[in-house]
Design an enzyme around this catalytic site. Sequence first.
Site, mmCIF file in Angstrom:
data_model
loop_
_atom_site.group_PDB
_atom_site.id
_atom_site.type_symbol
_atom_site.label_atom_id
_atom_site.label_comp_id
_atom_site.label_asym_id
_atom_site.label_seq_id
_atom_site.Cartn_x
_atom_site.Cartn_y
_atom_site.Cartn_z
ATOM 1 N N GLY A 13 0.784 -1.232 0.000
ATOM 2 C CA GLY A 13 0.000 0.000 0.000
ATOM 3 C C GLY A 13 0.814 1.278 0.000
ATOM 4 O O GLY A 13 0.310 2.330 0.375
ATOM 5 N N ASN A 15 1.766 3.007 -2.524
ATOM 6 C CA ASN A 15 1.131 3.967 -3.448
ATOM 7 C C ASN A 15 -0.138 4.545 -2.840
ATOM 8 O O ASN A 15 -0.409 5.742 -2.982
ATOM 9 C CB ASN A 15 0.816 3.301 -4.789
ATOM 10 N N LEU A 84 -4.633 -7.040 -7.901
ATOM 11 C CA LEU A 84 -4.237 -8.031 -8.902
ATOM 12 C C LEU A 84 -5.387 -8.707 -9.644
ATOM 13 O O LEU A 84 -5.175 -9.314 -10.682
ATOM 14 C CB LEU A 84 -3.352 -9.103 -8.247
ATOM 15 N N ILE A 87 -10.608 -6.714 -13.436
ATOM 16 C CA ILE A 87 -11.797 -5.915 -13.109
ATOM 17 C C ILE A 87 -12.976 -6.418 -13.946
ATOM 18 O O ILE A 87 -12.892 -6.480 -15.177
ATOM 19 C CB ILE A 87 -11.517 -4.422 -13.395
ATOM 20 N N ASN A 101 -5.147 2.408 -13.448
ATOM 21 C CA ASN A 101 -4.216 1.477 -12.825
ATOM 22 C C ASN A 101 -2.803 2.001 -13.040
ATOM 23 O O ASN A 101 -2.562 2.782 -13.960
ATOM 24 C CB ASN A 101 -4.355 0.101 -13.495
ATOM 25 N N HIS A 103 1.121 0.550 -13.618
ATOM 26 C CA HIS A 103 1.922 -0.645 -13.890
ATOM 27 C C HIS A 103 3.403 -0.252 -13.783
ATOM 28 O O HIS A 103 3.808 0.772 -14.326
ATOM 29 C CB HIS A 103 1.608 -1.191 -15.284
HETATM 30 C C1 GRF Z 1 3.282 -1.058 -7.552
HETATM 31 O O1 GRF Z 1 4.581 -1.277 -7.994
HETATM 32 C C2 GRF Z 1 2.327 -0.900 -8.701
HETATM 33 O O2 GRF Z 1 2.934 -0.474 -9.874
HETATM 34 C C3 GRF Z 1 1.809 -2.293 -8.914
HETATM 35 O O3 GRF Z 1 1.776 -2.868 -7.642
HETATM 36 C C4 GRF Z 1 2.742 -2.249 -6.805
HETATM 37 C C5 GRF Z 1 2.069 -1.890 -5.513
HETATM 38 O O4 GRF Z 1 2.973 -1.483 -4.545
HETATM 39 N N1 GRF Z 1 0.583 -2.279 -9.666
HETATM 40 P P1 GRF Z 1 2.449 -0.866 -3.192
HETATM 41 O O5 GRF Z 1 1.525 -1.878 -2.537
HETATM 42 O O6 GRF Z 1 1.719 0.405 -3.530
HETATM 43 O O7 GRF Z 1 3.668 -0.598 -2.372
#
Ligand code: GRF
Length: 187
Positions: A13, A15, A84, A87, A101, A103
């Site tokens: 989490g 991000n 993951l 959707i 999203n 990536h």
């Molecule tokens: C990120 O690297 C994002 O690009 C991918 O999943 C990861 C999530 O990381 N889709 P976090 O849980 O936000 O640390």
Amino acid sequence: MKKRIALFASGKGSNAQAIIDYLTDSEQLEVALIATNNKNAGVLEIAQAAHIPALIFSREEFTNESFFMEQLKEVDYIVLAGFLWLIPAYLIKHFPDKIINIHPALLPKYGGRGMYGMKVHQTVCENKEAETGITIHFVNEHYDEGGIVLQEKVAVSADDTPEVIAQKVHMLEHYFYPRCIEKLWNN
Ligand code: GRF
């Protein structure tokens, strides 16, 4: 009235945290819900600390349109940050161009089913890429294939390990994802 964002995340989490922090002072957008399929996800602690309601759901609940839409009835936008599962079509129909999203690579390279987390950075490293980066894109019914909103690059050195690459990419994510959300959805 602020527009309400639901953050979907299944992992650490980081991000989600960056987005919550960045939008704290926003007058137009707020993170109103944290949704996860993983009851052990680190993002649940983040939700608790930030006093944001959390929704933990099963696959059955996720595929049950009327149940799930009821949970999202006050949500305007959906942001996936380390989520993951694919959707379902009904969600895309209810949130047209309102689901994004992130990536951790430069799509269309290193995308698709199974390409997530360290697997992406290991493959970038094995292929001796000179650069990698992030892709923020709209979500459609296929993994990592919706229209691209933003890509940002970072150089990869010959001696970078997958862990170093992951760190570089995370820094890009934490900076650009919140700002991209603001740019897209601030009126
Ligand atoms: C990120 O690297 C994002 O690009 C991918 O999943 C990861 C999530 O990381 N889709 P976090 O849980 O936000 O640390």
